[in-house]
Enzyme design. Structure first.
Site, PDB file in Angstrom:
ATOM      1  N   GLU A   1     -28.877   7.011  25.956  1.00  0.00           N
ATOM      2  CA  GLU A   1     -27.655   6.947  26.777  1.00  0.00           C
ATOM      3  C   GLU A   1     -27.155   8.352  27.130  1.00  0.00           C
ATOM      4  OE1 GLU A   1     -26.491   4.150  28.059  1.00  0.00           O
ATOM      5  OE2 GLU A   1     -27.613   2.720  26.849  1.00  0.00           O
TER       6      GLU A   1
ATOM      7  N   HIS B   1     -32.576  -0.638  22.332  1.00  0.00           N
ATOM      8  CA  HIS B   1     -32.022  -0.510  23.679  1.00  0.00           C
ATOM      9  C   HIS B   1     -32.384   0.851  24.295  1.00  0.00           C
ATOM     10  CE1 HIS B   1     -29.174  -1.093  26.918  1.00  0.00           C
ATOM     11  NE2 HIS B   1     -28.569   0.028  26.612  1.00  0.00           N
TER      12      HIS B   1
ATOM     13  N   GLU C   1     -14.708  -2.651  35.055  1.00  0.00           N
ATOM     14  CA  GLU C   1     -16.030  -2.644  35.678  1.00  0.00           C
ATOM     15  C   GLU C   1     -16.104  -3.438  36.961  1.00  0.00           C
ATOM     16  OE1 GLU C   1     -18.875  -3.936  32.737  1.00  0.00           O
ATOM     17  OE2 GLU C   1     -19.145  -1.862  32.144  1.00  0.00           O
TER      18      GLU C   1
ATOM     19  N   ASN D   1     -25.472   1.870  35.140  1.00  0.00           N
ATOM     20  CA  ASN D   1     -26.615   0.988  34.912  1.00  0.00           C
ATOM     21  C   ASN D   1     -27.954   1.655  35.203  1.00  0.00           C
ATOM     22  OD1 ASN D   1     -25.571  -1.377  33.905  1.00  0.00           O
ATOM     23  ND2 ASN D   1     -24.945  -2.081  35.929  1.00  0.00           N
TER      24      ASN D   1
ATOM     25  N   ARG E   1     -18.888   2.207  37.637  1.00  0.00           N
ATOM     26  CA  ARG E   1     -19.576   1.824  36.408  1.00  0.00           C
ATOM     27  C   ARG E   1     -20.971   1.253  36.704  1.00  0.00           C
ATOM     28  NH1 ARG E   1     -16.228  -0.776  31.291  1.00  0.00           N
ATOM     29  NH2 ARG E   1     -15.644   1.176  30.317  1.00  0.00           N
TER      30      ARG E   1
ATOM     31  N   LYS F   1     -17.982   9.957  30.170  1.00  0.00           N
ATOM     32  CA  LYS F   1     -17.675   8.512  30.174  1.00  0.00           C
ATOM     33  C   LYS F   1     -16.176   8.235  30.314  1.00  0.00           C
ATOM     34  CE  LYS F   1     -18.661   3.956  28.626  1.00  0.00           C
ATOM     35  NZ  LYS F   1     -19.238   2.991  27.743  1.00  0.00           N
TER      36      LYS F   1
ATOM     37  N   ARG G   1      -3.695 -12.970  18.786  1.00  0.00           N
ATOM     38  CA  ARG G   1      -3.649 -12.521  20.189  1.00  0.00           C
ATOM     39  C   ARG G   1      -3.684 -11.004  20.348  1.00  0.00           C
ATOM     40  NH1 ARG G   1       0.395 -16.406  20.254  1.00  0.00           N
ATOM     41  NH2 ARG G   1      -0.288 -18.397  21.145  1.00  0.00           N
TER      42      ARG G   1
ATOM     43  N   HIS H   1     -33.178  -3.760  30.767  1.00  0.00           N
ATOM     44  CA  HIS H   1     -32.762  -5.082  30.284  1.00  0.00           C
ATOM     45  C   HIS H   1     -33.919  -6.085  30.328  1.00  0.00           C
ATOM     46  CE1 HIS H   1     -28.249  -4.182  31.086  1.00  0.00           C
ATOM     47  NE2 HIS H   1     -28.548  -3.955  29.827  1.00  0.00           N
TER      48      HIS H   1
ATOM     49  N   HIS I   1     -31.183   0.621  33.577  1.00  0.00           N
ATOM     50  CA  HIS I   1     -30.913  -0.621  32.852  1.00  0.00           C
ATOM     51  C   HIS I   1     -31.485  -1.874  33.511  1.00  0.00           C
ATOM     52  CE1 HIS I   1     -28.489   1.884  30.350  1.00  0.00           C
ATOM     53  NE2 HIS I   1     -28.023   0.886  29.631  1.00  0.00           N
TER      54      HIS I   1
ATOM     55  N   LYS J   1     -14.833  -2.230  25.696  1.00  0.00           N
ATOM     56  CA  LYS J   1     -15.579  -3.490  25.784  1.00  0.00           C
ATOM     57  C   LYS J   1     -15.863  -3.982  24.371  1.00  0.00           C
ATOM     58  CE  LYS J   1     -19.072  -2.467  28.737  1.00  0.00           C
ATOM     59  NZ  LYS J   1     -20.329  -2.927  29.339  1.00  0.00           N
TER      60      LYS J   1
HETATM   61  N1  LIG Z   1     -19.019  -1.948  23.808  1.00  0.00           N
HETATM   62  C1  LIG Z   1     -19.841  -1.262  24.575  1.00  0.00           C
HETATM   63  O1  LIG Z   1     -19.467  -0.748  25.621  1.00  0.00           O
HETATM   64  C2  LIG Z   1     -21.265  -1.113  24.123  1.00  0.00           C
HETATM   65  C3  LIG Z   1     -22.092  -0.174  24.758  1.00  0.00           C
HETATM   66  C4  LIG Z   1     -23.390  -0.010  24.278  1.00  0.00           C
HETATM   67  C5  LIG Z   1     -23.833  -0.765  23.201  1.00  0.00           C
HETATM   68  N2  LIG Z   1     -22.997  -1.666  22.604  1.00  0.00           N
HETATM   69  C6  LIG Z   1     -23.438  -2.439  21.439  1.00  0.00           C
HETATM   70  O2  LIG Z   1     -23.673  -1.538  20.367  1.00  0.00           O
HETATM   71  C7  LIG Z   1     -24.604  -2.130  19.469  1.00  0.00           C
HETATM   72  C8  LIG Z   1     -25.623  -1.103  19.064  1.00  0.00           C
HETATM   73  O3  LIG Z   1     -24.965  -0.028  18.421  1.00  0.00           O
HETATM   74  P1  LIG Z   1     -25.751   0.918  17.402  1.00  0.00           P
HETATM   75  O4  LIG Z   1     -26.973   1.393  18.048  1.00  0.00           O
HETATM   76  O5  LIG Z   1     -24.778   1.888  16.870  1.00  0.00           O
HETATM   77  O6  LIG Z   1     -26.233  -0.132  16.290  1.00  0.00           O
HETATM   78  P2  LIG Z   1     -25.756  -0.412  14.797  1.00  0.00           P
HETATM   79  O7  LIG Z   1     -24.283  -0.543  14.709  1.00  0.00           O
HETATM   80  O8  LIG Z   1     -26.575  -1.541  14.318  1.00  0.00           O
HETATM   81  O9  LIG Z   1     -26.174   0.922  14.032  1.00  0.00           O
HETATM   82  C9  LIG Z   1     -27.527   1.251  13.920  1.00  0.00           C
HETATM   83  C10 LIG Z   1     -27.949   1.384  12.446  1.00  0.00           C
HETATM   84  O10 LIG Z   1     -27.494   2.623  11.943  1.00  0.00           O
HETATM   85  C11 LIG Z   1     -26.727   2.437  10.760  1.00  0.00           C
HETATM   86  N3  LIG Z   1     -25.743   3.525  10.737  1.00  0.00           N
HETATM   87  C12 LIG Z   1     -24.718   3.716  11.589  1.00  0.00           C
HETATM   88  N4  LIG Z   1     -24.130   4.888  11.339  1.00  0.00           N
HETATM   89  C13 LIG Z   1     -24.808   5.475  10.330  1.00  0.00           C
HETATM   90  C14 LIG Z   1     -24.703   6.722   9.648  1.00  0.00           C
HETATM   91  N5  LIG Z   1     -23.793   7.640   9.999  1.00  0.00           N
HETATM   92  N6  LIG Z   1     -25.561   6.970   8.635  1.00  0.00           N
HETATM   93  C15 LIG Z   1     -26.525   6.061   8.295  1.00  0.00           C
HETATM   94  N7  LIG Z   1     -26.690   4.891   8.924  1.00  0.00           N
HETATM   95  C16 LIG Z   1     -25.837   4.598   9.926  1.00  0.00           C
HETATM   96  C17 LIG Z   1     -26.186   1.049  10.876  1.00  0.00           C
HETATM   97  O11 LIG Z   1     -25.875   0.506   9.613  1.00  0.00           O
HETATM   98  C18 LIG Z   1     -27.362   0.320  11.529  1.00  0.00           C
HETATM   99  O12 LIG Z   1     -28.323  -0.010  10.568  1.00  0.00           O
HETATM  100  C19 LIG Z   1     -25.201  -3.331  20.192  1.00  0.00           C
HETATM  101  O13 LIG Z   1     -24.680  -4.515  19.640  1.00  0.00           O
HETATM  102  C20 LIG Z   1     -24.732  -3.166  21.625  1.00  0.00           C
HETATM  103  O14 LIG Z   1     -24.549  -4.384  22.286  1.00  0.00           O
HETATM  104  C21 LIG Z   1     -21.732  -1.843  23.050  1.00  0.00           C
HETATM  105 ZN   LIG Z   2     -27.104   1.025  27.705  1.00  0.00          ZN
END
Ligand SMILES: NC(=O)c1ccc[n+]([C@@H]2O[C@H](COP(=O)([O-])OP(=O)(O)OC[C@H]3O[C@@H](n4cnc5c(N)ncnc54)[C@H](O)[C@@H]3O)[C@@H](O)[C@H]2O)c1
Ligand SMILES: [Zn+2]
Length: 372
Positions: A185, A265, A237, A246, A242, A227, A121, A253, A249, A143
């Protein structure tokens, strides 16, 4: 090192941003009153680069450390992977006070945060973001989620970390395409909230894309400062604030859905921001000259500005995706549009026909003015 606060009453936390600060994390956590077991969750790309430094820092501060690695990639953001992690946590006798450290990009952050939110939990966790996207977006806001079947972020929870520790020096090893992805972003934040940041990006994008860490650090700090207050004012949200996040987006999307998430993205959002900017000109609330400026910054970040830049456009399908977006009412879409760089508003005057015109036209936007 710079601190940015996220104010959420008793769920408040601090974002610490600097260069080469991984070695200090152990001491900082000790100062915050943590002790005992820690679990680092990371992926197969990030582990060989940074896990040892973090482990050493934790061990030197007196923590016990276990590191769990998942294969890199969005495909891992599932309930199955979460299940494996619960299993390993139970095996390590993780307890209520065990601290999880999410070391990696947004995938690791969302997944580790979700596991922390649900195991027993809820156990404490901190973000140690290593991708630009995670630094400026996913690590701030609490999130957490996993994907379910083919629906992104379908199962999740709002669950705030105890701290976010952002070591900008880790960006040195981030692949360029991922740097561009996060920059989508960054540009969005600037366009909706901060004209000064936008000016800064315009002047420094080339340096940022050449991995100038001083510039990247400035960018990450300024984004956290944009942010954090948005999250503070609107944790779950529910309000309009928030919604403004978007920007870009609605179309973004739809593009992602159309291409079955085969593009990044940030690329989809870049095209979406350009579409929103051109629609704003069409509705005469934004200047064409500013569209050109925005386009320059997006291109300098290595991002596309038109659909044909990425894929041959499948116009009808894309419009269908937009029409079926949950924000559509009576054929009208709630769209975040521009008055100026740094000033957005929400409009319901955007029809699918207008979107079709601006999205698929390679002509200068001015040609669209005054009729079709
Ligand atoms: N929680 C939220 O509010 C929120 C907001 C936006 C996106 N997201 C989520 O985030 C995810 C995308 O995140 P992302 O773009 O970081 O993707 P990711 O975590 O897949 O990272 C991108 C790539 O970079 C590599 N990597 C990361 N840091 C590195 C570094 N310092 N050196 C070398 N390689 C590195 C990772 O291994 C991966 O291959 C999605 O699942 C999306 O839904 C969440
Ligand atoms: Zn986004």
């Amino acid at each position: 090192m710079i601190k940015v606060g996220v104010n959420l009453g008793k769920n408040s936390y601090e974002i610490r941003i600097g260069q080469n600060i991984l070695p200090q994390i152990g001491l900082w956590l000790k100062e915050r009153g943590f002790s005992g077991k820690t679990i680092i969750i990371t992926d197969s790309n990030v582990r060989p680069l940074y896990a040892a430094t973090l482990e050493r820092s934790l061990i030197d501060a007196g923590f016990a450390v276990n590191t769990y690695e998942i294969p890199a990639g969005e495909e891992q953001k599932t309930l199955d992977t979460a299940g494996d992690l619960y299993h390993r946590l139970a095996e390590s006798f993780a307890e209520r006070s065990t601290l999880i450290l999410a070391l990696g990009g947004g995938v690791v952050g969302d997944l580790a945060g979700f596991v922390a939110a649900t195991y027993m939990r809820g156990i404490p966790y901190i973000h140690v973001p290593t991708s630009l996207l995670a630094m400026v977006d996913s690590s701030i806001g609490g999130k957490t989620a996993v994907d379910y079947e083919n629906l992104k972020n379908m199962v999740g929870a709002f669950y705030q970390p105890k701290m976010v520790i952002t070591d900008v020096a880790t960006l040195k090893t981030l692949p360029k395409v991922e740097l561009s992805n996060g920059m989508g972003e960054v540009i969005k934040h600037a366009v909706i909230r901060n004209r000064n940041l936008f000016r800064y990006l315009r002047a420094n994008m080339v340096k940022a894309m050449a991995y100038d860490l001083r510039v990247l650090e400035d960018i990450v700090i300024q984004n956290a400062r944009i942010k954090a207050p948005v999250v503070s004012l609107d944790e779950r949200e529910t309000g309009g604030l928030r919604t403004l996040m978007n920007f870009g987006h609605t179309v973004g999307h739809a593009i992602e859905a159309l291409y079955d998430f085969k593009l990044k993205h940030g690329q989809a959002v870049a095209v979406g921001m350009m579409a929103a900017a051109k629609i704003s000109v069409h509705l005469r609330t934004f200047r064409q000259a500013d569209v050109t400026v925005l386009e320059g910054v997006i291109r300098a970040a290595g991002l596309p500005v038109l659909l044909p830049d990425i894929f041959p456009a499948e116009q009808d399908k894309l419009i269908e995706f937009i029409k079926h977006d949950k924000k559509v009412l009576d054929g009208k879409i709630r769209f975040v549009l521009l008055k100026a760089i740094g000033e957005v508003y929400i409009s319901n005057r955007v029809t699918p026909e207008i979107i079709r015109e601006v999205l698929f036209s390679a002509k200068p936007t001015e040609d669209l003015r005054g009729g079709r």
